[in-house]
Scaffold this motif. Sequence first.
Motif, PDB file in Angstrom:
ATOM      1  N   ARG A 128      93.280  53.057 -41.241  1.00  0.00           N
ATOM      2  CA  ARG A 128      93.566  52.763 -42.655  1.00  0.00           C
ATOM      3  C   ARG A 128      94.209  53.959 -43.342  1.00  0.00           C
ATOM      4  O   ARG A 128      95.163  53.805 -44.114  1.00  0.00           O
ATOM      5  N   PHE A 129      93.700  55.163 -43.091  1.00  0.00           N
ATOM      6  CA  PHE A 129      94.300  56.352 -43.691  1.00  0.00           C
ATOM      7  C   PHE A 129      95.736  56.540 -43.210  1.00  0.00           C
ATOM      8  O   PHE A 129      96.621  56.868 -43.999  1.00  0.00           O
ATOM      9  N   TYR A 130      95.960  56.339 -41.933  1.00  0.00           N
ATOM     10  CA  TYR A 130      97.313  56.476 -41.385  1.00  0.00           C
ATOM     11  C   TYR A 130      98.250  55.448 -42.016  1.00  0.00           C
ATOM     12  O   TYR A 130      99.351  55.785 -42.469  1.00  0.00           O
ATOM     13  N   ASN A 131      97.838  54.187 -42.057  1.00  0.00           N
ATOM     14  CA  ASN A 131      98.694  53.149 -42.617  1.00  0.00           C
ATOM     15  C   ASN A 131      98.930  53.356 -44.110  1.00  0.00           C
ATOM     16  O   ASN A 131      99.998  53.017 -44.625  1.00  0.00           O
ATOM     17  N   ASP A 132      97.946  53.921 -44.830  1.00  0.00           N
ATOM     18  CA  ASP A 132      98.156  54.245 -46.242  1.00  0.00           C
ATOM     19  C   ASP A 132      99.234  55.318 -46.389  1.00  0.00           C
ATOM     20  O   ASP A 132     100.098  55.234 -47.263  1.00  0.00           O
ATOM     21  N   ALA A 133      99.205  56.327 -45.539  1.00  0.00           N
ATOM     22  CA  ALA A 133     100.216  57.388 -45.589  1.00  0.00           C
ATOM     23  C   ALA A 133     101.587  56.827 -45.234  1.00  0.00           C
ATOM     24  O   ALA A 133     102.597  57.184 -45.865  1.00  0.00           O
ATOM     25  N   VAL A 134     101.653  55.950 -44.253  1.00  0.00           N
ATOM     26  CA  VAL A 134     102.923  55.325 -43.875  1.00  0.00           C
ATOM     27  C   VAL A 134     103.445  54.472 -45.032  1.00  0.00           C
ATOM     28  O   VAL A 134     104.635  54.536 -45.373  1.00  0.00           O
ATOM     29  N   ARG A 135     102.571  53.710 -45.658  1.00  0.00           N
ATOM     30  CA  ARG A 135     102.978  52.866 -46.783  1.00  0.00           C
ATOM     31  C   ARG A 135     103.549  53.708 -47.918  1.00  0.00           C
ATOM     32  O   ARG A 135     104.601  53.393 -48.466  1.00  0.00           O
ATOM     33  N   ASP A 136     102.861  54.804 -48.265  1.00  0.00           N
ATOM     34  CA  ASP A 136     103.337  55.656 -49.351  1.00  0.00           C
ATOM     35  C   ASP A 136     104.694  56.282 -49.008  1.00  0.00           C
ATOM     36  O   ASP A 136     105.576  56.366 -49.862  1.00  0.00           O
ATOM     37  N   THR A 137     104.864  56.702 -47.770  1.00  0.00           N
ATOM     38  CA  THR A 137     106.131  57.298 -47.343  1.00  0.00           C
ATOM     39  C   THR A 137     107.254  56.271 -47.384  1.00  0.00           C
ATOM     40  O   THR A 137     108.341  56.534 -47.910  1.00  0.00           O
ATOM     41  N   ARG A 138     106.997  55.104 -46.851  1.00  0.00           N
ATOM     42  CA  ARG A 138     108.032  54.068 -46.825  1.00  0.00           C
ATOM     43  C   ARG A 138     108.390  53.622 -48.237  1.00  0.00           C
ATOM     44  O   ARG A 138     109.554  53.346 -48.527  1.00  0.00           O
ATOM     45  N   LEU A 140     108.230  55.467 -51.050  1.00  0.00           N
ATOM     46  CA  LEU A 140     109.032  56.488 -51.716  1.00  0.00           C
ATOM     47  C   LEU A 140     110.437  56.555 -51.123  1.00  0.00           C
ATOM     48  O   LEU A 140     111.422  56.655 -51.855  1.00  0.00           O
ATOM     49  N   ARG A 141     110.541  56.473 -49.816  1.00  0.00           N
ATOM     50  CA  ARG A 141     111.873  56.524 -49.190  1.00  0.00           C
ATOM     51  C   ARG A 141     112.681  55.263 -49.467  1.00  0.00           C
ATOM     52  O   ARG A 141     113.910  55.277 -49.363  1.00  0.00           O
ATOM     53  N   GLY A 142     112.028  54.174 -49.807  1.00  0.00           N
ATOM     54  CA  GLY A 142     112.730  52.922 -50.084  1.00  0.00           C
ATOM     55  C   GLY A 142     113.219  52.793 -51.507  1.00  0.00           C
ATOM     56  O   GLY A 142     113.946  51.848 -51.829  1.00  0.00           O
ATOM     57  N   PHE A 145     117.010  55.809 -55.704  1.00  0.00           N
ATOM     58  CA  PHE A 145     117.655  57.123 -55.712  1.00  0.00           C
ATOM     59  C   PHE A 145     117.450  57.910 -54.421  1.00  0.00           C
ATOM     60  O   PHE A 145     118.395  58.525 -53.927  1.00  0.00           O
ATOM     61  N   PRO A 146     116.261  57.912 -53.818  1.00  0.00           N
ATOM     62  CA  PRO A 146     116.157  58.588 -52.510  1.00  0.00           C
ATOM     63  C   PRO A 146     117.071  57.973 -51.452  1.00  0.00           C
ATOM     64  O   PRO A 146     117.607  58.683 -50.611  1.00  0.00           O
ATOM     65  N   ARG A 147     117.271  56.659 -51.509  1.00  0.00           N
ATOM     66  CA  ARG A 147     118.191  56.020 -50.569  1.00  0.00           C
ATOM     67  C   ARG A 147     119.627  56.435 -50.852  1.00  0.00           C
ATOM     68  O   ARG A 147     120.385  56.747 -49.941  1.00  0.00           O
ATOM     69  N   TRP A 148     120.012  56.426 -52.133  1.00  0.00           N
ATOM     70  CA  TRP A 148     121.380  56.784 -52.498  1.00  0.00           C
ATOM     71  C   TRP A 148     121.687  58.234 -52.147  1.00  0.00           C
ATOM     72  O   TRP A 148     122.778  58.543 -51.686  1.00  0.00           O
ATOM     73  N   HIS A 152     115.722  62.826 -46.837  1.00  0.00           N
ATOM     74  CA  HIS A 152     114.892  62.706 -45.624  1.00  0.00           C
ATOM     75  C   HIS A 152     115.512  61.778 -44.601  1.00  0.00           C
ATOM     76  O   HIS A 152     114.820  61.205 -43.763  1.00  0.00           O
ATOM     77  N   ARG A 153     116.808  61.604 -44.641  1.00  0.00           N
ATOM     78  CA  ARG A 153     117.476  60.687 -43.699  1.00  0.00           C
ATOM     79  C   ARG A 153     117.382  61.161 -42.262  1.00  0.00           C
ATOM     80  O   ARG A 153     117.517  60.376 -41.343  1.00  0.00           O
ATOM     81  N   SER A 154     117.141  62.462 -42.070  1.00  0.00           N
ATOM     82  CA  SER A 154     117.065  62.976 -40.696  1.00  0.00           C
ATOM     83  C   SER A 154     115.733  62.647 -40.026  1.00  0.00           C
ATOM     84  O   SER A 154     115.618  62.736 -38.807  1.00  0.00           O
ATOM     85  N   ARG A 155     114.745  62.277 -40.796  1.00  0.00           N
ATOM     86  CA  ARG A 155     113.435  61.949 -40.231  1.00  0.00           C
ATOM     87  C   ARG A 155     113.332  60.446 -39.968  1.00  0.00           C
ATOM     88  O   ARG A 155     113.773  59.651 -40.788  1.00  0.00           O
ATOM     89  N   PRO A 156     112.745  60.071 -38.856  1.00  0.00           N
ATOM     90  CA  PRO A 156     112.570  58.631 -38.619  1.00  0.00           C
ATOM     91  C   PRO A 156     111.539  58.057 -39.589  1.00  0.00           C
ATOM     92  O   PRO A 156     110.602  58.743 -39.998  1.00  0.00           O
ATOM     93  N   LEU A 157     111.746  56.824 -39.940  1.00  0.00           N
ATOM     94  CA  LEU A 157     110.816  56.141 -40.829  1.00  0.00           C
ATOM     95  C   LEU A 157     109.537  55.840 -40.053  1.00  0.00           C
ATOM     96  O   LEU A 157     109.592  55.244 -38.972  1.00  0.00           O
TER      97      LEU A 157
END
Length: 182
Positions: A128-138, A140-142, A145-148, A152-157
């Motif tokens: 659950r902690f891992y998936n929460d961190a993944v959700r928050d990262t995805r 913010l990256r989604g 403005f971060p997309r435009w 962090h485009r060099s890091r895999p999602l």
Amino acid sequence: MTTGMWLLIAAGVLLLVLVWAGWTLTRLRRLALRVQRAEAALEAQLQRRVGLAEELARNHPAALGGDAAERLAVSAAHARAARGWDREQAENALGRELRELPVDLPGVPSALRTDLAGTLTRVALARRFYNDAVRDTRELRGRRFPRWLRLHRSRPLPRYFDIDDRIDGGTREADPAGRSSR
């Protein structure tokens, strides 16, 4: 308005965009570290669960029954060796085998049963902690403005780790009708 005023406004807007981009990059770096730490904790708990399942199958086959001990050993070996997309399926198979174990395992030390039950709980929490961190990262990256700006485009999602980590198996109470309490 004069040209100097327009340049001052443009410089102010550019400064705001740069500050926002720097702040967002800092957040993305922190989230990436959070994902790494959560992934390490999840991996440690999954390896602990595999180790306990192997110990149970190896040292207490009579308490499990021949077929159950063999299935548990095979599932644990598959979970230890699996990588990538197969990992979730192997962990699900191991979790299923552990949930199928009877509540009372005669001849199995209570310390091992308690450790296994605690590890099952810690696996669920770590996932659950891992998936929460993944959700928050995805999330913010989604954002737009971060997309435009391709921050962090060099890091895999990061991807979610979805396993059935219900802990109602070997720690559940026996149902007189023979049904599992799911």
